[in-house]
Structure formats: C-alpha cells, structure tokens
Design a protein around this motif. Structure first.
Motif, short mmCIF file in Angstrom:
data_model
loop_
_atom_site.label_atom_id
_atom_site.label_comp_id
_atom_site.label_asym_id
_atom_site.label_seq_id
_atom_site.Cartn_x
_atom_site.Cartn_y
_atom_site.Cartn_z
N PRO A 8 -6.73 137.49 77.40
CA PRO A 8 -7.51 138.47 76.81
C PRO A 8 -7.03 139.51 76.00
N LEU A 9 -7.35 139.94 74.72
CA LEU A 9 -6.63 140.94 74.03
C LEU A 9 -7.49 142.25 74.04
N ILE A 10 -6.77 143.06 74.27
CA ILE A 10 -7.15 144.50 74.18
C ILE A 10 -6.60 145.32 73.02
N LEU A 11 -7.49 145.54 72.60
CA LEU A 11 -7.02 146.69 71.28
C LEU A 11 -6.78 148.03 71.70
N GLN A 50 -8.83 140.60 62.85
CA GLN A 50 -8.51 140.13 64.21
C GLN A 50 -10.05 140.71 65.36
N LEU A 51 -10.24 140.11 66.10
CA LEU A 51 -11.26 140.47 67.18
C LEU A 51 -10.89 140.58 68.68
N PRO A 52 -10.73 141.62 69.10
CA PRO A 52 -10.32 141.69 70.47
C PRO A 52 -11.31 141.35 71.45
N ASP A 53 -10.92 141.20 72.61
CA ASP A 53 -12.22 141.04 73.70
C ASP A 53 -12.65 142.48 74.31
N LEU A 54 -11.81 143.50 74.06
CA LEU A 54 -12.11 144.70 74.56
C LEU A 54 -11.22 145.90 73.76
N ILE A 55 -12.08 146.89 73.34
CA ILE A 55 -11.39 148.11 72.54
C ILE A 55 -11.35 149.25 73.56
N LEU A 56 -10.21 149.88 73.68
CA LEU A 56 -9.92 151.17 74.26
C LEU A 56 -9.70 152.19 73.33
N LEU A 57 -10.73 152.89 73.17
CA LEU A 57 -11.01 153.85 72.13
C LEU A 57 -10.64 155.50 72.15
N VAL A 85 -14.61 150.91 75.25
CA VAL A 85 -14.59 152.02 76.21
C VAL A 85 -13.76 153.08 75.73
N ALA A 86 -14.53 154.22 75.72
CA ALA A 86 -13.94 155.76 75.23
C ALA A 86 -12.95 156.04 76.31
N VAL A 87 -11.74 156.39 75.80
CA VAL A 87 -10.66 156.96 76.70
C VAL A 87 -10.37 158.34 76.20
N THR A 88 -10.88 159.31 76.65
CA THR A 88 -10.88 160.51 75.88
C THR A 88 -10.61 161.85 76.83
N TRP A 124 -15.27 144.84 82.34
CA TRP A 124 -15.64 144.67 81.19
C TRP A 124 -15.33 143.01 80.87
N LEU A 125 -13.79 142.69 80.98
CA LEU A 125 -13.48 141.44 80.68
C LEU A 125 -14.08 140.12 81.65
N VAL A 126 -14.37 140.70 82.76
CA VAL A 126 -14.90 139.34 83.55
C VAL A 126 -16.32 139.45 83.20
N GLU A 127 -17.10 140.34 83.12
CA GLU A 127 -18.32 140.39 82.63
C GLU A 127 -18.68 139.57 81.41
N ARG A 128 -17.56 140.06 80.44
CA ARG A 128 -17.95 139.45 79.12
C ARG A 128 -17.44 137.67 79.15
N SER A 129 -16.64 137.56 80.18
CA SER A 129 -16.23 136.09 80.29
C SER A 129 -17.53 135.42 81.03
N ASP A 130 -18.33 136.00 81.91
CA ASP A 130 -19.39 135.36 82.36
C ASP A 130 -20.53 135.33 81.54
N ARG A 131 -20.69 136.26 80.51
CA ARG A 131 -21.61 136.12 79.59
C ARG A 131 -21.45 135.01 78.74
N ASP A 132 -20.22 134.81 78.36
CA ASP A 132 -19.95 133.71 77.57
C ASP A 132 -20.24 132.47 78.05
N LEU A 133 -19.91 132.10 79.24
CA LEU A 133 -19.91 131.03 79.98
C LEU A 133 -21.41 130.44 80.23
N ASP A 134 -22.42 131.59 80.16
CA ASP A 134 -23.92 131.55 80.23
C ASP A 134 -24.48 131.00 78.85
#
Length: 135
Positions: A8-11, A50-57, A85-88, A124-134
């Motif tokens: 999984p790719l995190i930006l 590119q499209l990441p799987d998650l963004i830490l912003l 995910v806002a990181v602030t 977030w990455l596990v939830e996203r994977s679960d949603r994609d599998l559904d």
C-alpha cells in the motif's frame, strides 16, 4: 482507485523534513511504501500522476495549504475516495471539525504520537482493503 502495487502506498504531504523522516522511519519496515512531498502544489502534481492508498496531509503547507488540497481532492472524482488524514499542529477547539469539513477523513495532532499514527494508518488501509473486497 489506486494502482495495484505490492505494498500500500502512503503519500506524506509535509513541509518539515524532520516529520518526513520520522514518518518514513515509522513505516519503513511495515509493509507500506511511503512517498513524501513538501507542499500543496507538489502534492497536487504528484497526485495527477499517481494515486496512493492513503494521504497523510499537513494542513500548514507552503504554496497551497492542506485545507485547500483536501477540498480539491474530495471534489475530484478521481481522488475523492482516497482517505486523507490531517497531521497537524492545529489543535485548537474546532480545528478537527474544520479539517473534516474541508475533506479530511481523520485527524492527528503534532507532535505525533507514533502509536496513534500506526493505528490510524492501519485502520484506514485495512478498512479500504475490506471495502475494495466487498465490490
């Protein structure tokens, strides 16, 4: 949907080099790929390619701030589903609600609590994977 990859790719969109290094170190052996950019303009340019799987912003960014990056990403059908995910350091009353209203899906404050960061990313990455599998 992000391009399939082995990891999984995190930006990470963060202008403070120390925070970039910290986040890279946290995830270097975790099974995630991490890419860092330093400002909102660079983030938007990177996301055009590119499209990441998650963004830490980070929200306080030069050129185009994180609030505006989040709004643009959620308004674009191509990037709207990517969790942000806002990181602030914005930790005053109401800042979390403002970040969520701008399009962030979650919110972490600085200085970063490494354990909370890891839990948040995994969730977030596990939830996203679960949603994609559904689908």
């Amino acid at each position: 949907m992000p391009a399939p990859s082995a990891k999984p790719l995190i930006l990470v969109v963060e202008d403070a080099p120390d925070n970039q290094v910290l986040i890279e170190q946290v995830f270097q052996d975790s099974g995630y790929a991490v890419n860092c950019v330093q400002d909102g303009v660079s983030a938007l340019a990177w996301l055009a390619e590119q499209l990441p799987d998650l963004i830490l912003l980070d929200l306080s960014l030069p050129k185009v701030d994180g609030w505006e990056v989040a709004r643009r990403l959620k308004a674009d059908q191509r990037t709207a589903a990517i969790p942000i995910v806002a990181v602030t350091a914005h930790a005053m009353k109401g800042d979390k609600e403002t970040a969520i209203a701008a399009g962030c899906d979650d919110y972490l404050t600085k200085p970063l609590d490494i354990e909370q960061l890891e839990i948040c990313v995994k969730r977030w990455l596990v939830e996203r994977s679960d949603r994609d599998l559904d689908r």
